[in-house]
Design an enzyme around this catalytic site. Sequence first.
Site, PDB file in Angstrom:
ATOM      1  N   LYS A 131     -13.491  17.592   7.552  1.00 54.16           N
ATOM      2  CA  LYS A 131     -14.934  17.367   7.650  1.00 54.16           C
ATOM      3  C   LYS A 131     -15.516  16.825   6.350  1.00 54.16           C
ATOM      4  O   LYS A 131     -16.719  16.607   6.245  1.00 54.16           O
ATOM      5  CB  LYS A 131     -15.638  18.678   8.009  1.00 54.16           C
ATOM      6  CG  LYS A 131     -15.087  19.357   9.253  1.00 54.16           C
ATOM      7  CD  LYS A 131     -15.743  20.705   9.485  1.00 54.16           C
ATOM      8  CE  LYS A 131     -15.066  21.439  10.632  1.00 54.16           C
ATOM      9  NZ  LYS A 131     -15.715  22.757  10.876  1.00 54.16           N
TER      10      LYS A 131
ATOM     11  N   GLY B 108     -19.621  23.823  16.443  1.00 48.64           N
ATOM     12  CA  GLY B 108     -20.254  24.384  15.258  1.00 48.64           C
ATOM     13  C   GLY B 108     -19.445  24.083  14.023  1.00 48.64           C
ATOM     14  O   GLY B 108     -18.253  23.791  14.098  1.00 48.64           O
ATOM     15  N   THR B 109     -20.111  24.183  12.874  1.00 51.78           N
ATOM     16  CA  THR B 109     -19.447  23.951  11.601  1.00 51.78           C
ATOM     17  C   THR B 109     -20.398  24.335  10.481  1.00 51.78           C
ATOM     18  O   THR B 109     -21.555  24.662  10.721  1.00 51.78           O
ATOM     19  CB  THR B 109     -19.010  22.477  11.473  1.00 51.78           C
ATOM     20  OG1 THR B 109     -18.044  22.372  10.443  1.00 51.78           O
ATOM     21  CG2 THR B 109     -20.186  21.582  11.145  1.00 51.78           C
ATOM     22  N   THR B 110     -19.908  24.270   9.244  1.00 55.86           N
ATOM     23  CA  THR B 110     -20.755  24.493   8.073  1.00 55.86           C
ATOM     24  C   THR B 110     -20.418  23.459   7.015  1.00 55.86           C
ATOM     25  O   THR B 110     -19.253  23.328   6.625  1.00 55.86           O
ATOM     26  CB  THR B 110     -20.537  25.905   7.490  1.00 55.86           C
ATOM     27  OG1 THR B 110     -20.837  26.884   8.490  1.00 55.86           O
ATOM     28  CG2 THR B 110     -21.443  26.129   6.289  1.00 55.86           C
TER      29      THR B 110
ATOM     30  N   GLU C  38     -16.082  23.996   5.782  1.00 58.95           N
ATOM     31  CA  GLU C  38     -14.978  24.859   6.210  1.00 58.95           C
ATOM     32  C   GLU C  38     -14.097  24.054   7.163  1.00 58.95           C
ATOM     33  O   GLU C  38     -14.327  22.857   7.363  1.00 58.95           O
ATOM     34  CB  GLU C  38     -15.490  26.173   6.804  1.00 58.95           C
ATOM     35  CG  GLU C  38     -16.702  26.069   7.702  1.00 58.95           C
ATOM     36  CD  GLU C  38     -16.376  25.392   8.995  1.00 58.95           C
ATOM     37  OE1 GLU C  38     -15.425  25.813   9.673  1.00 58.95           O
ATOM     38  OE2 GLU C  38     -17.067  24.429   9.349  1.00 58.95           O
TER      39      GLU C  38
END
Length: 210
Positions: free
Chosen positions: A40, A7-9, A24
Amino acid sequence: MENAKTGTTTVGIVTKDGVVMGTEHRASMETFIAHKTAQKLYKLDYNIGMTTAGLVGDLQVLVRYMRAEINLYRIRRKMYMPVGAAATLLSNILNERKFFPYYVGLLVGGFDSKGYHVFAIDAAGGAIEDKYASVGSGSLFVYGVLEDRWKDDLSLDEGINLVIRGINAAMRRDAASGDGISVATITKDEGFVELSQEEVEKRMKKLKLK
């Protein structure tokens, strides 16, 4: 074999003065936090940036591909690659592997002779341009903030604060997102510029997010 969920944003928005992109720092595998300072957010060239979500190995390969192709384009044509061309190139690379895909979700943003742009690109190579976009497990929370606060005449400074607000909202509710925020601006005057962590922290305190 079942793939481990990650997961990530990531966020990208267009303002009247430039593009703002942010992510993030957390890298996760299922419920395990694998890394707390994962990169990222990448500069591809003076006028183009990219955010990444997905498997780290796939992402790093794609960043190397894109930097090489963009550099060759600039050397051969004596000009920066248009943002739409970069998005199309990346889309084609991903579509060629759609049956054995790269496990990624990407944002490409920047400027060219036609203005400022942000493209969201999925693992099958689908590319959609929009004024704002978010990719990753925290994107649902980000979109709530963007839908409420984005406007056509958003300044660059307001855009930076909006990206920080959006990612902060995701970090509060998405367990796979956290451990800090990276933000970069892409403008015609200064190109790709990443904000220092001190500047991000200062803005978060001013916005009363900490």
